[in-house]
Design an enzyme around this catalytic site. Structure first.
Site, PDB file in Angstrom:
ATOM      1  N   ASP A  88      -0.515   4.269   0.921  1.00 46.18           N
ATOM      2  CA  ASP A  88      -1.030   5.212   1.917  1.00 46.18           C
ATOM      3  C   ASP A  88      -0.302   5.059   3.245  1.00 46.18           C
ATOM      4  O   ASP A  88       0.280   4.010   3.548  1.00 46.18           O
ATOM      5  CB  ASP A  88      -2.532   5.041   2.108  1.00 46.18           C
ATOM      6  CG  ASP A  88      -2.924   3.634   2.543  1.00 46.18           C
ATOM      7  OD1 ASP A  88      -2.307   2.670   2.054  1.00 46.18           O
ATOM      8  OD2 ASP A  88      -3.848   3.494   3.372  1.00 46.18           O
TER       9      ASP A  88
ATOM     10  N   GLU B  55      -5.290   1.036   2.756  1.00 44.41           N
ATOM     11  CA  GLU B  55      -5.017  -0.046   3.703  1.00 44.41           C
ATOM     12  C   GLU B  55      -5.078   0.448   5.130  1.00 44.41           C
ATOM     13  O   GLU B  55      -5.559  -0.247   6.024  1.00 44.41           O
ATOM     14  CB  GLU B  55      -3.644  -0.659   3.423  1.00 44.41           C
ATOM     15  CG  GLU B  55      -3.403  -2.005   4.099  1.00 44.41           C
ATOM     16  CD  GLU B  55      -2.883  -1.903   5.528  1.00 44.41           C
ATOM     17  OE1 GLU B  55      -2.919  -2.917   6.251  1.00 44.41           O
ATOM     18  OE2 GLU B  55      -2.425  -0.811   5.924  1.00 44.41           O
ATOM     19  N   GLU B  56      -4.610   1.679   5.345  1.00 48.26           N
ATOM     20  CA  GLU B  56      -4.497   2.197   6.710  1.00 48.26           C
ATOM     21  C   GLU B  56      -5.816   2.749   7.252  1.00 48.26           C
ATOM     22  O   GLU B  56      -5.939   2.960   8.452  1.00 48.26           O
ATOM     23  CB  GLU B  56      -3.425   3.294   6.768  1.00 48.26           C
ATOM     24  CG  GLU B  56      -2.005   2.836   6.456  1.00 48.26           C
ATOM     25  CD  GLU B  56      -1.402   1.970   7.539  1.00 48.26           C
ATOM     26  OE1 GLU B  56      -2.123   1.568   8.463  1.00 48.26           O
ATOM     27  OE2 GLU B  56      -0.200   1.687   7.458  1.00 48.26           O
TER      28      GLU B  56
ATOM     29  N   ASP C 209       6.462   1.454   7.069  1.00 47.24           N
ATOM     30  CA  ASP C 209       5.108   0.951   6.799  1.00 47.24           C
ATOM     31  C   ASP C 209       4.431   1.805   5.745  1.00 47.24           C
ATOM     32  O   ASP C 209       3.747   2.757   6.070  1.00 47.24           O
ATOM     33  CB  ASP C 209       4.302   0.942   8.098  1.00 47.24           C
ATOM     34  CG  ASP C 209       2.947   0.278   7.963  1.00 47.24           C
ATOM     35  OD1 ASP C 209       2.709  -0.377   6.927  1.00 47.24           O
ATOM     36  OD2 ASP C 209       2.128   0.406   8.891  1.00 47.24           O
TER      37      ASP C 209
ATOM     38  N   HIS D 118       3.891   3.712  12.643  1.00 43.13           N
ATOM     39  CA  HIS D 118       2.799   4.553  13.163  1.00 43.13           C
ATOM     40  C   HIS D 118       3.272   5.495  14.277  1.00 43.13           C
ATOM     41  O   HIS D 118       2.446   6.181  14.883  1.00 43.13           O
ATOM     42  CB  HIS D 118       1.622   3.707  13.672  1.00 43.13           C
ATOM     43  CG  HIS D 118       0.909   2.953  12.598  1.00 43.13           C
ATOM     44  ND1 HIS D 118      -0.418   2.595  12.683  1.00 43.13           N
ATOM     45  CD2 HIS D 118       1.328   2.479  11.397  1.00 43.13           C
ATOM     46  CE1 HIS D 118      -0.783   1.926  11.589  1.00 43.13           C
ATOM     47  NE2 HIS D 118       0.274   1.850  10.807  1.00 43.13           N
TER      48      HIS D 118
ATOM     49  N   HIS E 125       0.833  -1.208   0.000  1.00 38.83           N
ATOM     50  CA  HIS E 125       0.000   0.000   0.000  1.00 38.83           C
ATOM     51  C   HIS E 125       0.862   1.251   0.000  1.00 38.83           C
ATOM     52  O   HIS E 125       1.931   1.297   0.617  1.00 38.83           O
ATOM     53  CB  HIS E 125      -0.961   0.010   1.189  1.00 38.83           C
ATOM     54  CG  HIS E 125      -0.308  -0.030   2.540  1.00 38.83           C
ATOM     55  ND1 HIS E 125       0.048   1.115   3.232  1.00 38.83           N
ATOM     56  CD2 HIS E 125       0.038  -1.065   3.340  1.00 38.83           C
ATOM     57  CE1 HIS E 125       0.581   0.776   4.398  1.00 38.83           C
ATOM     58  NE2 HIS E 125       0.591  -0.540   4.490  1.00 38.83           N
TER      59      HIS E 125
ATOM     60  N   GLU F  37       3.939  -6.091   4.492  1.00 40.09           N
ATOM     61  CA  GLU F  37       3.744  -5.458   5.802  1.00 40.09           C
ATOM     62  C   GLU F  37       4.966  -5.694   6.694  1.00 40.09           C
ATOM     63  O   GLU F  37       5.627  -6.729   6.593  1.00 40.09           O
ATOM     64  CB  GLU F  37       2.494  -6.019   6.481  1.00 40.09           C
ATOM     65  CG  GLU F  37       1.187  -5.569   5.880  1.00 40.09           C
ATOM     66  CD  GLU F  37       0.941  -4.081   6.058  1.00 40.09           C
ATOM     67  OE1 GLU F  37       1.441  -3.488   7.028  1.00 40.09           O
ATOM     68  OE2 GLU F  37       0.244  -3.499   5.207  1.00 40.09           O
TER      69      GLU F  37
END
EC number: 3.5.1.18
Length: 375
Positions: free
Chosen positions: A68, A133-134, A99, A348, A66, A162
């Site tokens: 995003d 995805e997030e 990520d 994150h 992903h 991931e």
């Protein structure tokens, strides 16, 4: 090679593609894939950008990821601009570095080297990339999966990029994930003055025993692949802050992470039975995120373990821990799915970063997997 990976990662990180926005990340990736002979199918939905890229025919190895990223949080807490990638002390800093824009760079550069070495490779090499995805994940990977299934075009093997690793790249791989379902429950009472409880009906007093009963449910004991299913309170709220008002309702949100031993229907019936067996007025809303999935030992896991062992001289731990991933959608096709990515200790977080050497190592692992399955 390291420079190529790093420069591509920096280009992607410099784009503030907070979910579900892509803002041009996929255009960069598509341009590079087209240059080495990939066909592209865009499957854009609402604000989400998705694409399916493929080269060759036959048994299909897909790399999924992903573009995003999650929001940055408090800008003042970052040591550097989160969207101005900086290299310091061997680390690449920026939102999405771990990520998972770093892994995307590793995938693409691995494919470039592989195709250069094996232009007439057997099978089909493909990429499944989304920008959703997030966040909700409703317009992302699942839409490409639905498109492929409508064409009876299936994925045999899938590597999801991931960040699966804990301390070093490849020390942990995910060969499955638990299912997830959320119950939003509102218990209703009658609002009133707290000095006159006989004229009101306190939903907190009625709700607490019910909440404890739900938390005491034992859904299963787990199995060889999954820990026992768990029920946890994510949010709870009642009242308006005044100490002299009995609230009119109580809201409680349960999230259940469940193993392959139980179904979402069984979970729902267990909770509803408790609610119905108590003298309460309630409403319930269910949010289903995905079923559990597991990839047992087979060609993909054997190949991934072999490639990791080649570079690390140590086999990875197979795990199903953690949250949901887009692997749950790809598994609906009957695909063998494994998650292999970067170290996850800064994902994150503010000051998210990845070792430059880890980008190189992951890209080498990806290329080796391509070679072992498709050359």
């Amino acid at each position: 090679m390291t420079c190529s990976i790093t420069e591509l990662a920096k280009k992607l990180i410099s784009i503030p593609s907070v979910s579900p926005k892509d803002l041009g990340c996929q255009d960069i990736i598509i341009k590079r894939l087209c240059a080495i002979g990939f066909d592209i199918k865009r499957v854009n939905v609402n604000d989400t950008k998705n694409f399916w890229a493929f080269r060759g025919t036959g048994k299909t190895l897909t790399f999924a990821g992903h573009t995003d990223v999650v929001p940055i949080g408090q800008d003042k807490d970052w040591q550097t601009d989160p969207f101005q990638p900086v290299i310091r002390s061997g680390y690449l800093f920026g939102r999405g570095s771990a990520d998972m824009k770093g892994a995307l760079a590793a995938m693409i550069t691995a494919a470039e080297r592989f195709v250069n070495k094996f232009p007439n490779h057997k099978g089909r090499l493909s990429f499944l990339i989304t920008s959703d995805e997030e966040s909700s994940a409703v317009d992302g990977t699942i839409k490409i999966v639905e498109y492929l299934m409508s064409k009876r075009d299936m994925i045999d093997y899938c590597i999801v990029g991931e960040p699966s690793s804990t301390n070093i790249v490849g020390d942990v791989i995910k060969n499955g994930r638990r299912g997830s379902i959320t119950a939003n429950i509102t218990i209703y009472g009658i609002q009133g003055h707290i000095a006159y409880p006989d004229l009101a009906d306190n939903p907190i007093h009625k709700g607490l025993p019910v909440i404890l009963k739900i938390l005491s449910i034992k859904l299963d004991s787990g199995n060889d692949f999954f820990l026992p299913s768990s029920i946890n309170i994510a949010n709870i709220h009642a009242g308006n802050g005044f100490n002299n008002v009995i609230p009119g309702s109580l809201f409680v949100q349960f999230n259940i992470r469940f193993s392959s031993e139980v179904s979402e229907k069984h979970i729902q019936s267990q909770i509803v039975n408790i609610l119905n067996s108590n003298d309460i007025n309630y409403s319930i809303e269910w949010l289903f995120s995905g079923k559990p999935f597991i990839t047992k030992k087979g060609l993909l896991i054997d190949t991934v373990i072999q490639s990791i062992f080649y570079f690390n001289k140590k086999k990875p731990i197979l795990s199903t821990s953690g949250g949901t991933s887009d692997g749950r959608f790809i598994a609906l096709m009957g695909s063998e799915v494994v998650e292999l990515g970067l170290v996850n200790n800064t994902i994150h977080k503010v000051n998210e970063c990845v070792k430059i050497s880890d980008l190189k190592l992951l890209s080498c692992m990806y290329e080796d997997i391509m070679k072992n399955l498709l050359s």
